[in-house]
Enzyme design. Structure first.
Site, PDB file in Angstrom:
ATOM      1  N   SER A  26       0.815  -1.217   0.000  1.00  0.00           N
ATOM      2  CA  SER A  26       0.000   0.000   0.000  1.00  0.00           C
ATOM      3  C   SER A  26       0.848   1.267   0.000  1.00  0.00           C
ATOM      4  CB  SER A  26      -0.942  -0.010   1.203  1.00  0.00           C
ATOM      5  OG  SER A  26      -0.194  -0.152   2.396  1.00  0.00           O
ATOM      6  N   ALA A  29       2.985   2.678  -5.233  1.00  0.00           N
ATOM      7  CA  ALA A  29       2.749   1.749  -6.337  1.00  0.00           C
ATOM      8  C   ALA A  29       1.438   1.002  -6.139  1.00  0.00           C
ATOM      9  CB  ALA A  29       3.922   0.774  -6.450  1.00  0.00           C
ATOM     10  N   ARG A  57       5.567   6.884   2.654  1.00  0.00           N
ATOM     11  CA  ARG A  57       5.174   7.893   3.636  1.00  0.00           C
ATOM     12  C   ARG A  57       6.352   8.746   4.126  1.00  0.00           C
ATOM     13  NH1 ARG A  57       2.614   6.080   9.380  1.00  0.00           N
ATOM     14  NH2 ARG A  57       3.114   7.980  10.491  1.00  0.00           N
ATOM     15  N   ALA A  59       9.067   9.583   2.318  1.00  0.00           N
ATOM     16  CA  ALA A  59       9.796  10.281   1.250  1.00  0.00           C
ATOM     17  C   ALA A  59       9.820  11.777   1.545  1.00  0.00           C
ATOM     18  CB  ALA A  59       9.140  10.010  -0.093  1.00  0.00           C
ATOM     19  N   GLY A  62      10.965  14.600  -3.022  1.00  0.00           N
ATOM     20  CA  GLY A  62       9.835  14.781  -3.912  1.00  0.00           C
ATOM     21  C   GLY A  62       9.828  13.892  -5.131  1.00  0.00           C
ATOM     22  N   GLU A 126      18.231  18.408  -6.686  1.00  0.00           N
ATOM     23  CA  GLU A 126      18.868  17.323  -5.928  1.00  0.00           C
ATOM     24  C   GLU A 126      20.049  16.790  -6.721  1.00  0.00           C
ATOM     25  OE1 GLU A 126      16.041  14.366  -4.654  1.00  0.00           O
ATOM     26  OE2 GLU A 126      14.886  15.824  -3.516  1.00  0.00           O
ATOM     27  N   HIS A 242      22.175   6.448   0.862  1.00  0.00           N
ATOM     28  CA  HIS A 242      21.954   7.899   0.849  1.00  0.00           C
ATOM     29  C   HIS A 242      23.074   8.535   1.663  1.00  0.00           C
ATOM     30  CE1 HIS A 242      20.103  11.812   1.244  1.00  0.00           C
ATOM     31  NE2 HIS A 242      19.132  11.437   0.426  1.00  0.00           N
ATOM     32  N   ARG A 288      24.562  10.527  -6.162  1.00  0.00           N
ATOM     33  CA  ARG A 288      24.595   9.987  -4.808  1.00  0.00           C
ATOM     34  C   ARG A 288      25.744   9.025  -4.542  1.00  0.00           C
ATOM     35  NH1 ARG A 288      18.523   8.601  -3.285  1.00  0.00           N
ATOM     36  NH2 ARG A 288      18.241  10.853  -3.319  1.00  0.00           N
ATOM     37  N   HIS A 349      19.542   2.819   1.496  1.00  0.00           N
ATOM     38  CA  HIS A 349      18.378   3.658   1.208  1.00  0.00           C
ATOM     39  C   HIS A 349      17.441   3.077   0.153  1.00  0.00           C
ATOM     40  CE1 HIS A 349      16.239   7.469   0.937  1.00  0.00           C
ATOM     41  NE2 HIS A 349      16.478   7.536  -0.364  1.00  0.00           N
ATOM     42  N   ARG A 384      20.279   4.943  -8.998  1.00  0.00           N
ATOM     43  CA  ARG A 384      19.045   5.696  -9.256  1.00  0.00           C
ATOM     44  C   ARG A 384      19.290   7.199  -9.100  1.00  0.00           C
ATOM     45  NH1 ARG A 384      14.791   7.644  -5.712  1.00  0.00           N
ATOM     46  NH2 ARG A 384      16.057   6.850  -4.008  1.00  0.00           N
TER      47      ARG A 384
HETATM   48  P1  FAD Z   1       6.466   1.067  -0.221  1.00  0.00           P
HETATM   49  O1  FAD Z   1       6.024   2.452  -0.103  1.00  0.00           O
HETATM   50  O2  FAD Z   1       7.620   0.644   0.594  1.00  0.00           O
HETATM   51  O3  FAD Z   1       5.265   0.118   0.155  1.00  0.00           O
HETATM   52  C1  FAD Z   1       5.468  -1.281   0.289  1.00  0.00           C
HETATM   53  C2  FAD Z   1       4.183  -1.907   0.787  1.00  0.00           C
HETATM   54  O4  FAD Z   1       4.286  -3.331   0.720  1.00  0.00           O
HETATM   55  C3  FAD Z   1       3.865  -1.587   2.242  1.00  0.00           C
HETATM   56  O5  FAD Z   1       2.476  -1.353   2.333  1.00  0.00           O
HETATM   57  C4  FAD Z   1       4.205  -2.866   2.979  1.00  0.00           C
HETATM   58  O6  FAD Z   1       3.475  -3.069   4.157  1.00  0.00           O
HETATM   59  C5  FAD Z   1       3.810  -3.902   1.929  1.00  0.00           C
HETATM   60  N1  FAD Z   1       4.426  -5.211   2.103  1.00  0.00           N
HETATM   61  C6  FAD Z   1       5.751  -5.527   2.083  1.00  0.00           C
HETATM   62  N2  FAD Z   1       5.906  -6.850   2.279  1.00  0.00           N
HETATM   63  C7  FAD Z   1       4.662  -7.380   2.427  1.00  0.00           C
HETATM   64  C8  FAD Z   1       4.165  -8.679   2.685  1.00  0.00           C
HETATM   65  N3  FAD Z   1       4.974  -9.743   2.857  1.00  0.00           N
HETATM   66  N4  FAD Z   1       2.827  -8.858   2.788  1.00  0.00           N
HETATM   67  C9  FAD Z   1       1.980  -7.813   2.656  1.00  0.00           C
HETATM   68  N5  FAD Z   1       2.398  -6.552   2.421  1.00  0.00           N
HETATM   69  C10 FAD Z   1       3.716  -6.351   2.303  1.00  0.00           C
HETATM   70  N6  FAD Z   1      12.001   8.448  -3.557  1.00  0.00           N
HETATM   71  C11 FAD Z   1      11.699   9.519  -4.327  1.00  0.00           C
HETATM   72  O7  FAD Z   1      11.450   9.362  -5.516  1.00  0.00           O
HETATM   73  N7  FAD Z   1      11.680  10.765  -3.783  1.00  0.00           N
HETATM   74  C12 FAD Z   1      11.943  10.999  -2.473  1.00  0.00           C
HETATM   75  O8  FAD Z   1      11.885  12.125  -2.015  1.00  0.00           O
HETATM   76  C13 FAD Z   1      12.279   9.894  -1.646  1.00  0.00           C
HETATM   77  N8  FAD Z   1      12.573  10.079  -0.344  1.00  0.00           N
HETATM   78  C14 FAD Z   1      12.800   8.974   0.436  1.00  0.00           C
HETATM   79  C15 FAD Z   1      13.019   9.158   1.802  1.00  0.00           C
HETATM   80  C16 FAD Z   1      13.194   8.062   2.631  1.00  0.00           C
HETATM   81  C17 FAD Z   1      13.421   8.266   4.106  1.00  0.00           C
HETATM   82  C18 FAD Z   1      13.191   6.754   2.075  1.00  0.00           C
HETATM   83  C19 FAD Z   1      13.420   5.558   2.946  1.00  0.00           C
HETATM   84  C20 FAD Z   1      12.984   6.569   0.706  1.00  0.00           C
HETATM   85  C21 FAD Z   1      12.785   7.671  -0.114  1.00  0.00           C
HETATM   86  N9  FAD Z   1      12.548   7.515  -1.477  1.00  0.00           N
HETATM   87  C22 FAD Z   1      12.268   8.605  -2.242  1.00  0.00           C
HETATM   88  C23 FAD Z   1      12.339   6.193  -2.047  1.00  0.00           C
HETATM   89  C24 FAD Z   1      10.820   5.940  -2.178  1.00  0.00           C
HETATM   90  O9  FAD Z   1      10.167   6.506  -1.061  1.00  0.00           O
HETATM   91  C25 FAD Z   1      10.461   4.477  -2.263  1.00  0.00           C
HETATM   92  O10 FAD Z   1      11.273   3.835  -3.202  1.00  0.00           O
HETATM   93  C26 FAD Z   1       8.994   4.320  -2.694  1.00  0.00           C
HETATM   94  O11 FAD Z   1       8.160   5.035  -1.815  1.00  0.00           O
HETATM   95  C27 FAD Z   1       8.592   2.862  -2.726  1.00  0.00           C
HETATM   96  O12 FAD Z   1       7.216   2.790  -2.958  1.00  0.00           O
HETATM   97  P2  FAD Z   1       6.523   1.372  -3.126  1.00  0.00           P
HETATM   98  O13 FAD Z   1       5.077   1.606  -3.326  1.00  0.00           O
HETATM   99  O14 FAD Z   1       7.253   0.578  -4.129  1.00  0.00           O
HETATM  100  O15 FAD Z   1       6.795   0.637  -1.707  1.00  0.00           O
HETATM  101  C1  SIN Z   2      15.941  12.810  -0.592  1.00  0.00           C
HETATM  102  O1  SIN Z   2      15.000  13.562  -0.377  1.00  0.00           O
HETATM  103  O2  SIN Z   2      17.136  13.130  -0.454  1.00  0.00           O
HETATM  104  C2  SIN Z   2      15.640  11.424  -1.045  1.00  0.00           C
HETATM  105  C3  SIN Z   2      15.255  11.439  -2.444  1.00  0.00           C
HETATM  106  C4  SIN Z   2      15.303  10.069  -3.029  1.00  0.00           C
HETATM  107  O3  SIN Z   2      15.659   9.101  -2.380  1.00  0.00           O
HETATM  108  O4  SIN Z   2      14.985   9.966  -4.217  1.00  0.00           O
END
Ligand code: FAD
Ligand code: SIN
Length: 548
Positions: A26, A29, A57, A59, A62, A126, A242, A288, A349, A384
């Site tokens: 959730s 994606a 949550r 991120a 941006g 960035e 990171h 990075r 990261h 990335r």
């Molecule tokens: P997630 O958002 O991680 O969601 C994964 C979901 O899968 C969760 O709901 C989890 O509970 C569920 N799940 C996992 N395993 C299971 C299981 N076995 N059974 C059921 N559910 C499961 N990227 C950017 O582009 N810009 C940014 O500014 C940025 N800032 C970031 C800051 C931080 C602190 C971090 C850690 C990352 C950041 N990134 C950023 C990277 C980016 O946030 C993530 O790559 C992206 O949000 C991943 O989205 P997702 O939907 O693929 O997975």
């Molecule tokens: C950040 O805000 O520095 C993280 C951005 C990213 O992981 O893409």
């Protein structure tokens, strides 16, 4: 030998339900997919935690998209390819950068309140970007705004069957096709969900490392379950660190966004020198991998655990308005960023690789789609570009939803029985699980981290392999299942890092310090064959050999 399923079961004796589409995860994606098709199809959304508890949550910086006046998809393409160090799939990157602006605007139409300036989307800069290109919301609270917006829309959509705190154990396959999943819910509910199509959006695996920015949910479950089910996994040696996580004895570590450097914050060493000057023309805003490596080198040579980020020359009003979350977090930890240096160190990261797929989410396992950080579409290559991850989630989720209707046929309900009985009873307590998890995180940080050598990688692989008997036991707790997934995911990373005898992007081999295009301009591909892990290297990724 890596067993196929995590638990013993007999499908005839387990409650079952049937959906058109099952979405696992959730974050940006999974929610985007559920939202787009929830009105037209029977969708079940499974998540192992609360709906909003995701990496998305947290991120900060941006979403990168060429929406600025002095920007273009061509320029975004160039920067992405440059950061990816020869391993980006160019066709995939073209799609990402050209469809990105429309997806960002759509997200804003969905209700996400991005920051605007004089009627135009406000953009920050960035690392690795040649222009200011990163759209943000509530300053540095972009992920929280996106997640809250999507969660609220998904909750309002009565067509989506939301299942929280349901842990997906495994993808169920029959005749080499993914037909559903088996799940665990505390304390002892086991259930089967069948579907025409399963979309894996389970995020990354930062928790494999002791020092990480990733929340506790990021345990590599997606890659592990896809691997056990027979899908190909690619490029997982490219774990991005990171450069600037807030230094504190905690896991996860709080991120200090690159956008702060984009506003003019400097990285400095203990002597007060800007050590990135002279290392790269973009200094603190170099890609990075380069900043992280230089920080690591500086920290090792001076025997320090952290360095400093100096944001004091940015006006305090700007710090408070553009970086409210960071300002508050640091203040709560005794650092006033308008006056004090911020202690920072690199942290694991992002997983640039993942389950091999094309830009329509198709994996090598029919019936299984993948989206977000779990996927390896080839857009990130060996490193990335900042803020391209949320963008990838937005772009690929839309493309998956465009083709899903043709995949959704009348669902058969006469599935063959699946019966598994090879799991051995476990003798592990919760404390044992935590101890092994801690050991694994330290092993990965010390030996499969920013700087790698054959000797350290071999040590890690041997240690992981000697922990593999844990994979044959049967647990009945989420922490136990996560540990099993982490061991398999660690093996995927260590094995591909061991095999890649060159330095490229975020994969830095001290013993092979040069990029070697002649031999290694290829993608790693890992696959289980009768429980044994096989590795090969191929020219293309994101072009599955067998499509659903
Ligand atoms: P997630 O958002 O991680 O969601 C994964 C979901 O899968 C969760 O709901 C989890 O509970 C569920 N799940 C996992 N395993 C299971 C299981 N076995 N059974 C059921 N559910 C499961 N990227 C950017 O582009 N810009 C940014 O500014 C940025 N800032 C970031 C800051 C931080 C602190 C971090 C850690 C990352 C950041 N990134 C950023 C990277 C980016 O946030 C993530 O790559 C992206 O949000 C991943 O989205 P997702 O939907 O693929 O997975
Ligand atoms: C950040 O805000 O520095 C993280 C951005 C990213 O992981 O893409």
């Amino acid at each position: 030998m890596i067993p196929r399923y995590l638990i013993n079961f007999d499908s005839d004796k387990i409650p079952k339900s049937v959906s058109d589409v099952l979405v696992i995860g959730s974050g940006i994606a999974g929610l985007s997919i559920a939202l787009r098709i929830g009105a037209d199809f029977k969708v079940t959304l499974l998540t192992k935690s609360e709906l909003g508890e995701t990496t998305t949550r947290y991120a900060q910086g941006g979403v990168a998209a060429a929406v600025g006046e002095n920007d273009s998809p061509e320029s975004h393409f160039k920067d992405t390819i440059e950061a990816g160090q020869g391993l980006c799939n160019e066709e995939a990157v073209k799609i990402l950068v050209s469809e990105g602006p429309a997806r960002l605007r759509e997200l804003i139409e969905f209700g996400a309140k991005f920051d605007f300036n004089n009627g135009k989307i406000s953009l920050s800069r960035e690392g690795g970007h040649s222009v200011a290109r990163v759209a943000h919301a509530r300053g540095d609270a972009t992920g929280s705004e996106i997640e809250a917006t999507l969660v609220s829309l998904v909750r309002k959509n009565s067509g989506i069957n939301i299942k929280e705190n349901v842990f997906v154990l495994d993808l169920i396959t029959q005749e080499d096709k993914c037909i559903g999943v088996i799940t665990y819910k505390y304390p002892d509910e086991i259930e089967i969900f069948y579907a025409n199509v399963v979309v894996l959006a389970a995020g990354g695996m930062g928790q494999l490392y002791k020092v990480t920015t990733n929340p506790p949910i990021a345990t590599g479950d997606g890659a592990a379950m896809a691997c056990r089910a027979g899908a190909e996994i690619s490029d997982v040696e490219f774990i991005q660190f990171h450069p600037t996580a807030f230094y504190a004895n905690e896991n996860p570590r709080f991120l200090i966004t690159e956008a702060l450097r984009g506003e003019g914050a400097y990285l400095i060493d203990y002597d007060g020198n800007r050590f990135m000057l002279g290392v790269h023309p973009l200094a603190e805003l170099a890609p990075r991998d380069i900043v992280t490596r230089e920080m690591f080198r500086t920290m090792t040579s001076t025997n320090k655990d952290f360095l400093f980020l100096d944001a004091t020359r940015i006006p305090i009003e700007k710090l408070k308005s553009n970086f409210p979350t960071i300002y508050r977090h640091c203040l709560d930890n005794g650092i006033d960023i308008s006056k004090d240096m911020i202690p920072v160190a690199p942290a694991a990261h992002y997983m640039s690789g993942g389950v091999s797929s094309d830009m329509n989410g198709r994996t090598t396992l029919p019936g299984l789609y993948v989206c977000g950080e779990s996927a390896c579409t080839g857009v990130h290559g060996a490193n990335r570009l900042a803020s391209n991850s949320l963008l990838e989630g937005l772009v690929v989720s839309k493309r998956i939803c465009d083709i899903l209707p043709s995949e959704i046929k009348e669902l058969k309900t006469d599935f063959e029985k699946v019966s598994v009985s090879y799991r051995l009873p476990r003798g592990y307590s919760k404390a044992d699980v935590l101890e092994v998890r801690d050991y694994l995180q330290k092993l990965m940080t010390d030996n499969v981290g920013v700087v790698r050598t054959e000797k350290a990688l071999k040590l890690a692989l041997d240690a992981i392999e000697s922990a593999e008997d844990i994979l044959e036991l049967e647990f009945n707790s989420v922490s136990g299942f996560e540990l099993q997934n982490m061991i398999l995911a660690a093996k995927l990373i260590a094995r591909s890092a061991f095999e890649r005898r060159e330095t490229r992007g975020v994969h830095f081999r001290e013993d092979f310090p040069l990029k070697d295009d002649l031999n290694w301009k290829k993608h790693s591909v890992l696959k289980l064959n009768e429980g044994k892990m096989e590795v090969s290297f191929r020219g293309l990724v994101g072009q599955p050999s067998r499509l659903s």
